[in-house]
Design an enzyme around this catalytic site. Structure first.
Site, short mmCIF file in Angstrom:
data_model
loop_
_atom_site.label_atom_id
_atom_site.label_comp_id
_atom_site.label_asym_id
_atom_site.label_seq_id
_atom_site.Cartn_x
_atom_site.Cartn_y
_atom_site.Cartn_z
N GLU A 51 3.78 -37.35 1.57
CA GLU A 51 2.81 -36.25 1.39
C GLU A 51 1.96 -36.61 0.19
OE1 GLU A 51 2.48 -33.73 3.39
OE2 GLU A 51 4.30 -33.95 4.57
N CYS A 63 -2.43 -29.69 -4.14
CA CYS A 63 -2.77 -30.79 -3.22
C CYS A 63 -3.72 -30.32 -2.14
CB CYS A 63 -1.50 -31.38 -2.61
SG CYS A 63 -0.46 -30.18 -1.78
P1 NDP Z 1 2.98 -38.77 -8.90
O1 NDP Z 1 2.62 -39.60 -7.73
O2 NDP Z 1 2.57 -39.24 -10.25
O3 NDP Z 1 4.55 -38.52 -8.97
C1 NDP Z 1 5.28 -37.96 -7.89
C2 NDP Z 1 6.76 -38.26 -8.07
O4 NDP Z 1 6.99 -39.67 -7.88
C3 NDP Z 1 7.30 -37.94 -9.46
O5 NDP Z 1 8.61 -37.44 -9.36
C4 NDP Z 1 7.27 -39.30 -10.11
O6 NDP Z 1 8.14 -39.41 -11.19
C5 NDP Z 1 7.74 -40.19 -8.98
N1 NDP Z 1 7.43 -41.61 -9.14
C6 NDP Z 1 6.52 -42.19 -9.98
N2 NDP Z 1 6.51 -43.52 -9.82
C7 NDP Z 1 7.44 -43.81 -8.87
C8 NDP Z 1 7.89 -45.01 -8.25
N3 NDP Z 1 7.38 -46.20 -8.57
N4 NDP Z 1 8.86 -44.94 -7.30
C9 NDP Z 1 9.37 -43.73 -6.94
N5 NDP Z 1 8.98 -42.55 -7.49
C10 NDP Z 1 8.02 -42.59 -8.44
O7 NDP Z 1 2.36 -37.33 -8.57
P2 NDP Z 1 2.27 -36.07 -9.52
O8 NDP Z 1 3.63 -35.64 -9.94
O9 NDP Z 1 1.22 -36.32 -10.56
O10 NDP Z 1 1.72 -34.96 -8.50
C11 NDP Z 1 0.36 -34.75 -8.24
C12 NDP Z 1 -0.05 -35.39 -6.93
O11 NDP Z 1 0.78 -34.89 -5.90
C13 NDP Z 1 -1.46 -35.06 -6.50
O12 NDP Z 1 -2.10 -36.21 -5.99
C14 NDP Z 1 -1.27 -34.05 -5.39
O13 NDP Z 1 -2.34 -33.98 -4.48
C15 NDP Z 1 -0.01 -34.54 -4.78
N6 NDP Z 1 0.65 -33.49 -4.02
C16 NDP Z 1 0.70 -33.58 -2.66
C17 NDP Z 1 1.26 -32.57 -1.92
C18 NDP Z 1 1.35 -32.66 -0.43
O14 NDP Z 1 2.11 -31.90 0.15
N7 NDP Z 1 0.63 -33.55 0.24
C19 NDP Z 1 1.81 -31.35 -2.56
C20 NDP Z 1 1.74 -31.38 -3.98
C21 NDP Z 1 1.17 -32.42 -4.67
P3 NDP Z 1 7.56 -39.15 -12.67
O15 NDP Z 1 6.99 -37.78 -12.67
O16 NDP Z 1 8.77 -39.27 -13.50
O17 NDP Z 1 6.52 -40.21 -12.90
#
Ligand code: NDP
Length: 493
Positions: A237, A271
């Protein structure tokens, strides 16, 4: 800004810097141990069957509902969003848990499938079996609703779950796991592991049956690459740049109210937030005026009476500033807000018009309380412009005669007609994007199937009518097969 201090992750309020709490960081070994515990828990959970799981999931749902104000206070402490917004978010999450618990058997339970003349001597059965352990990686912007979608489907389908919440909202993730453990004390069916991206990557490599990722498109690609090492399936997502179309026969006041809420709720960190508006010429001026008037009345701050709070991730403020600056430099105008509206950690409502379609404010995910409004000739042009980006998550159409047809033509996973964001709260509908917004679905029947694998079983119930799948067939039987082929498939209708 979260920091790691002596093996613990410290969560802070983005507006005040006040510490919200801390959790231990899970290294690779700790993640592997959690997945191992989850494997045992999954066997126990699976053998409870649909009724046993339903009872326990509803118990968890009831406990969370009882403590919803405590949850909202925690979400406020970690993200800065007003508690009222956190309560609306929690309501959505509870609805998804409730729906998944009540519908899993109907969607996934064993059933007989009709056979045709071919192989009619066999019965056909279908059921959906759990993967075992599912890894759920969640973002910070809706730290209750976004993980609870995949968690509820995965649990109702019979999986155990290991959740890796965002480093910005670890306490909220831990709260979900703790309340689950209180409602279901027998086995660790839902656990949380904490840390930065490397903890998420460790979860991808830990041998789970499937990974559900919600976050940015850039990280989604990394997650998919990591999961490819072990051929672990994923549901992704990703981000979005959703458009709202206003047609000539729309209720302009209702559209403006929806634009303001859809674009500015949670400070635009949504999102499926509305980031672009395409209004047809006859209503364009009225839409701009109404949006400016309504958005201009919003209050911004950390206090609970504010309409929205701070930008949770400090780095995002610069992205928002860059998008506004680029739009203005390239001929756009701020009819509300603008660069002065960027006052970290807050960004005040900003409405941009005359922004070129190839600017960052129109093409990239801004994730702030800003919206562009463009004038279009007709709905066809609006749909073409809305569909011109690699993203395709949600969207909305306001209008009457042509609205549903336009909704179908929008290249996205979900579209609401005469409302915004409605589909995320509708537990019976699937949720997910196309293109850069990801693939796979959470919520609804499709969401339950996403967290299970189909299992097909055939059972012989009589002698073989036309022995073809054997070395013992005779030339006469092959000749009969040729006749049967012509009879069954030889006509063009
Ligand atoms: P990120 O992509 O920065 O992080 C998402 C999660 O992935 C966090 O728990 C993060 O950990 C983890 N993560 C980071 N790097 C890795 C890796 N290499 N391998 C595995 N996991 C990893 O997103 P955000 O938290 O900034 O969220 C915002 C984004 O989410 C926006 O683009 C938004 O549009 C999207 N979003 C999409 C939704 C949907 O349903 N389509 C709903 C809500 C949000 P850590 O935080 O510790 O870096």
């Amino acid at each position: 800004m979260p920091v790691i201090d002596d093996g613990t992750l410290v969560s802070t309020n983005p507006a005040t810097g006040a510490e919200a709490g801390r959790v231990p960081v899970s290294d690779e070994a700790a993640v592997a141990a959690a997945v191992e515990r989850a494997r045992t828990a999954a066997s126990w959970w699976q053998q409870l069957g649909y009724d046993g799981r339903r009872t326990r999931l509803l118990r968890w749902r009831a406990l969370m509902a009882e403590r919803v104000t405590e949850l909202a206070a925690l979400v406020h402490a970690e993200t800065g969003k007003p508690e009222a917004e956190a309560i609306v978010e929690a309501a959505g999450a509870l609805e998804h848990v409730d729906w998944a618990a009540r519908n899993a058997r109907r969607v996934l339970g064993p059933r007989r499938v009709r056979t045709r003349l071919v192989l009619a001597e066999h019965g056909a059965h279908l059921e959906y079996q759990p993967f075992g352990v599912v890894g759920v990686i969640g973002p910070w912007n809706y730290p209750v609703l976004t993980p609870c979608g995949p968690i509820s489907s995965a649990l109702a389908a019979g999986n155990a779950v290991v959740l890796k919440p965002s480093e910005y909202t670890p306490l909220t993730g831990q709260w979900l796991a703790d309340t689950f453990a209180e409602a279901v004390p027998e086995q660790p069916v839902l656990q949380a592991v904490h840390g930065l991206g490397d903890t998420g990557a460790a979860l991808c490599r830990a041998g789970v049956g499937k990974v559900s990722f919600t976050g940015s498109t850039a990280t989604a690609k990394k997650v998919m690459a990591t999961c490819a090492e072990t051929l672990t399936p994923v549901v992704l997502e990703g981000g979005g740049k959703d458009a709202l179309i206003v047609d000539a026969d729309a209720d302009v006041a209702a559209a403006a109210e929806a634009i303001v809420w859809g674009a500015m709720t949670n400070a635009g960190q949504t999102c499926i937030g509305i980031e672009r508006v395409y209004a047809v010429e006859p209503v364009y001026d009225a839409v701009v005026a109404a949006v400016v008037e309504k958005a201009g009345r919003l209050t911004v701050g950390v206090e609970d009476t504010a309409d929205y709070g701070p930008i949770t991730m400090p780095g995002q403020v610069e992205v928002i500033r860059r998008h506004i600056a680029d739009a203005l430099e390239r001929g756009g105008r701020a009819v509300l807000g603008g660069l002065d509206a960027v006052r970290p950690p807050f960004v005040h409502p900003t409405v941009l018009v005359d922004v070129p379609e190839d600017s960052a404010a129109v093409r990239e995910e801004t994730f702030g309380p800003t919206v562009t409004i463009a004038k279009v000739r007709d709905v066809d042009e609006a749909v073409a412009r809305a569909n011109a980006l690699p993203y395709g998550l949600g969207g909305a159409v306001f209008g009457r005669a042509r609205a549903v047809a336009a909704a179908r033509r929008l290249r996205s996973g979900m579209t609401s007609v005469n409302s915004v964001l409605t589909y995320v709260g509708m537990s019976s509908l699937p949720f997910g994007g196309v293109g850069d917004s990801g693939f796979g679905r959470i919520h609804g029947d499709d969401g339950l199937r996403e967290f299970s694998r189909s299992k097909a079983i055939t059972t012989r119930r009589g002698p073989t009518l036309l022995p073809a799948m054997t070395f013992e067939r005779t030339p006469a039987q092959v000749a009969r097969l040729v006749k049967a082929i012509r009879l069954l498939y030889g006509r063009s209708r």
